[in-house]
Design an enzyme around this catalytic site. Structure first.
Site, short mmCIF file in Angstrom:
data_model
loop_
_atom_site.label_atom_id
_atom_site.label_comp_id
_atom_site.label_asym_id
_atom_site.label_seq_id
_atom_site.Cartn_x
_atom_site.Cartn_y
_atom_site.Cartn_z
N TYR A 1 0.61 -1.15 0.20
CA TYR A 1 -0.06 -0.12 -0.01
C TYR A 1 0.76 1.40 -0.13
O TYR A 1 0.77 1.92 -0.72
CB TYR A 1 -0.88 -0.15 1.13
CG TYR A 1 -2.00 1.00 1.26
CD1 TYR A 1 -3.19 0.99 0.58
CD2 TYR A 1 -1.69 2.11 2.33
CE1 TYR A 1 -4.19 1.89 0.47
CE2 TYR A 1 -2.77 2.91 2.39
CZ TYR A 1 -4.00 3.29 1.56
OH TYR A 1 -4.82 3.91 1.88
N LYS B 1 0.99 4.08 -2.66
CA LYS B 1 0.59 5.69 -2.37
C LYS B 1 1.82 6.80 -2.58
O LYS B 1 1.46 7.89 -2.78
CB LYS B 1 0.05 5.68 -0.92
CG LYS B 1 -1.37 4.96 -0.84
CD LYS B 1 -2.27 5.45 -1.70
CE LYS B 1 -3.77 4.56 -1.75
NZ LYS B 1 -4.69 5.32 -2.60
P1 NAP Z 1 -13.63 2.09 0.78
O1 NAP Z 1 -14.53 2.56 1.69
O2 NAP Z 1 -13.10 0.71 0.82
O3 NAP Z 1 -14.17 2.53 -0.84
C1 NAP Z 1 -13.28 2.16 -1.76
C2 NAP Z 1 -14.02 1.84 -3.02
O4 NAP Z 1 -13.36 1.45 -4.08
C3 NAP Z 1 -15.05 0.72 -2.69
O5 NAP Z 1 -16.37 0.78 -3.18
C4 NAP Z 1 -14.32 -0.39 -3.50
O6 NAP Z 1 -15.15 -1.70 -3.78
C5 NAP Z 1 -13.88 0.26 -4.59
N1 NAP Z 1 -12.89 -0.47 -5.43
C6 NAP Z 1 -11.72 -1.52 -5.04
N2 NAP Z 1 -11.13 -2.00 -6.02
C7 NAP Z 1 -11.73 -1.36 -7.51
C8 NAP Z 1 -11.49 -1.40 -8.63
N3 NAP Z 1 -10.54 -2.34 -8.88
N4 NAP Z 1 -12.04 -0.75 -9.41
C9 NAP Z 1 -12.93 0.24 -9.03
N5 NAP Z 1 -13.48 0.31 -7.75
C10 NAP Z 1 -12.60 -0.33 -6.74
O7 NAP Z 1 -12.14 3.00 1.13
P2 NAP Z 1 -12.13 4.57 1.44
O8 NAP Z 1 -11.46 4.66 2.64
O9 NAP Z 1 -13.19 5.29 0.78
O10 NAP Z 1 -10.85 4.85 0.45
C11 NAP Z 1 -10.81 5.81 -0.88
C12 NAP Z 1 -9.48 6.20 -1.05
O11 NAP Z 1 -8.84 6.92 -0.03
C13 NAP Z 1 -8.57 4.89 -1.43
O12 NAP Z 1 -7.74 4.91 -2.31
C14 NAP Z 1 -7.80 4.80 -0.19
O13 NAP Z 1 -6.59 4.23 -0.13
C15 NAP Z 1 -7.69 6.27 0.22
N6 NAP Z 1 -7.16 6.56 1.74
C16 NAP Z 1 -8.20 6.17 2.74
C17 NAP Z 1 -7.88 6.31 3.84
C18 NAP Z 1 -8.75 5.88 5.17
O14 NAP Z 1 -8.32 6.12 6.42
N7 NAP Z 1 -9.85 5.56 4.84
C19 NAP Z 1 -6.68 6.78 4.40
C20 NAP Z 1 -5.55 7.07 3.38
C21 NAP Z 1 -6.11 7.05 1.95
P3 NAP Z 1 -15.10 -2.97 -2.65
O15 NAP Z 1 -15.79 -2.43 -1.53
O16 NAP Z 1 -15.98 -3.92 -3.46
O17 NAP Z 1 -13.70 -3.37 -2.79
#
Ligand code: NAP
Length: 239
Positions: A145, A149
């Site tokens: 990861y 990133k």
């Molecule tokens: P999330 O709730 O898991 O949402 C991510 C979405 O992306 C889910 O609906 C997932 O589907 C979908 N996804 C996964 N693989 C995919 C693919 N191959 N093509 C299209 N869609 C896909 O995560 P989130 O926390 O909102 O994260 C959003 C972004 O923020 C990510 O890039 C994450 O790395 C980043 N981020 C999050 C955090 C945090 O603390 N939450 C911190 C730093 C960065 P499924 O659920 O079916 O997998």
């Protein structure tokens, strides 16, 4: 209306931060193309759901072409889709390394490569890439990861230079969230979350909408002189 009539593609828009952004962008007048590998529903008629796996290059090309045919252009691309498959390096399988690299890094490459020719033709656009605090300062158990990133930051700076040649007003920025309350962090053990909260100046996790507001700013013309930047949205975790 800060995004009136702007055509905005958001990946990973079915959950968490992406879903909050889809709803916020639509409220601000955007035509939202909400892409996700999983099914998702929305109440706002200005949000158009497309089933899309960002690792599937043929489908990426098809969806981008369809969007341009139907809506005429693409003003904003938010490369938000991302996954985790955590393990210490000694225990990380090649499959988990490949999976995370494919979605978080190659997925951003696939989407941007498909969209940017249309932005270059229009001579304008805004691309927002979702990085993470982990891409800046690392994290135990997140070799794959963290690599993606940090890679996203490298691509952001490269594209900010590459796409602005010949006077094009195409801006590329990254957002680096700290720990945000979404399904992604539900998997993180409580002990780890509490330790992160302790290190965060504001002493709490963030809400998805708090990241979505930064996407909104970067998508809007209010940020017209900002490019190649990494904006932390982490409550003061990385200081
Ligand atoms: P999330 O709730 O898991 O949402 C991510 C979405 O992306 C889910 O609906 C997932 O589907 C979908 N996804 C996964 N693989 C995919 C693919 N191959 N093509 C299209 N869609 C896909 O995560 P989130 O926390 O909102 O994260 C959003 C972004 O923020 C990510 O890039 C994450 O790395 C980043 N981020 C999050 C955090 C945090 O603390 N939450 C911190 C730093 C960065 P499924 O659920 O079916 O997998």
């Amino acid at each position: 209306m800060r995004l009136k009539d702007k055509v905005c593609i958001i990946t990973g828009a079915g959950s968490g931060i992406g879903k909050a952004a889809a709803e916020l962008f639509a409220q601000e007048g955007a035509i939202v193309i909400a892409c996700d590998v999983s099914e998702a529903t929305y109440d706002n008629p200005n949000i158009h759901y497309y089933k899309l796996d960002v690792t599937d290059r043929a489908r990426v090309t098809e969806v981008v072409k369809e969007v341009v045919e139907k809506f005429g252009r693409i003003d904003v691309l938010v490369n938000n889709a991302g996954i985790t498959r955590d393990a210490l390096i000694q225990n990380m399988t090649e499959e988990d390394w490949d999976k995370v690299i494919n979605v978080n890094l190659k997925g951003v490459f696939n989407m941007t490569q498909a969209v940017v020719p249309y932005m270059l033709e229009a001579g304008k656009g805004s691309i927002i890439n979702t990085s993470s605090v982990v891409g800046v300062y690392g994290n135990i158990g997140q070799t794959n990861y963290a690599a993606t990133k940090a890679g996203v930051i490298g691509m952001t700076k490269t594209w900010a230079k590459e796409f602005a040649r010949k006077g094009a007003q195409i801006r590329v920025n990254a957002v680096a969230p700290g720990f945000i309350k979404t399904p992604m962090t539900e998997k993180v053990p409580e002990k780890v979350i509490n330790a992160v909260i302790e290190k965060t100046a504001l002493k709490r996790m963030g809400e998805p909408i708090e990241v979505a507001y930064v996407y909104l700013f970067l998508a809007s013309d209010e940020s017209s002189f900002i490019t190649g930047q990494v904006i932390g949205v982490d409550g003061g975790l990385v200081l």
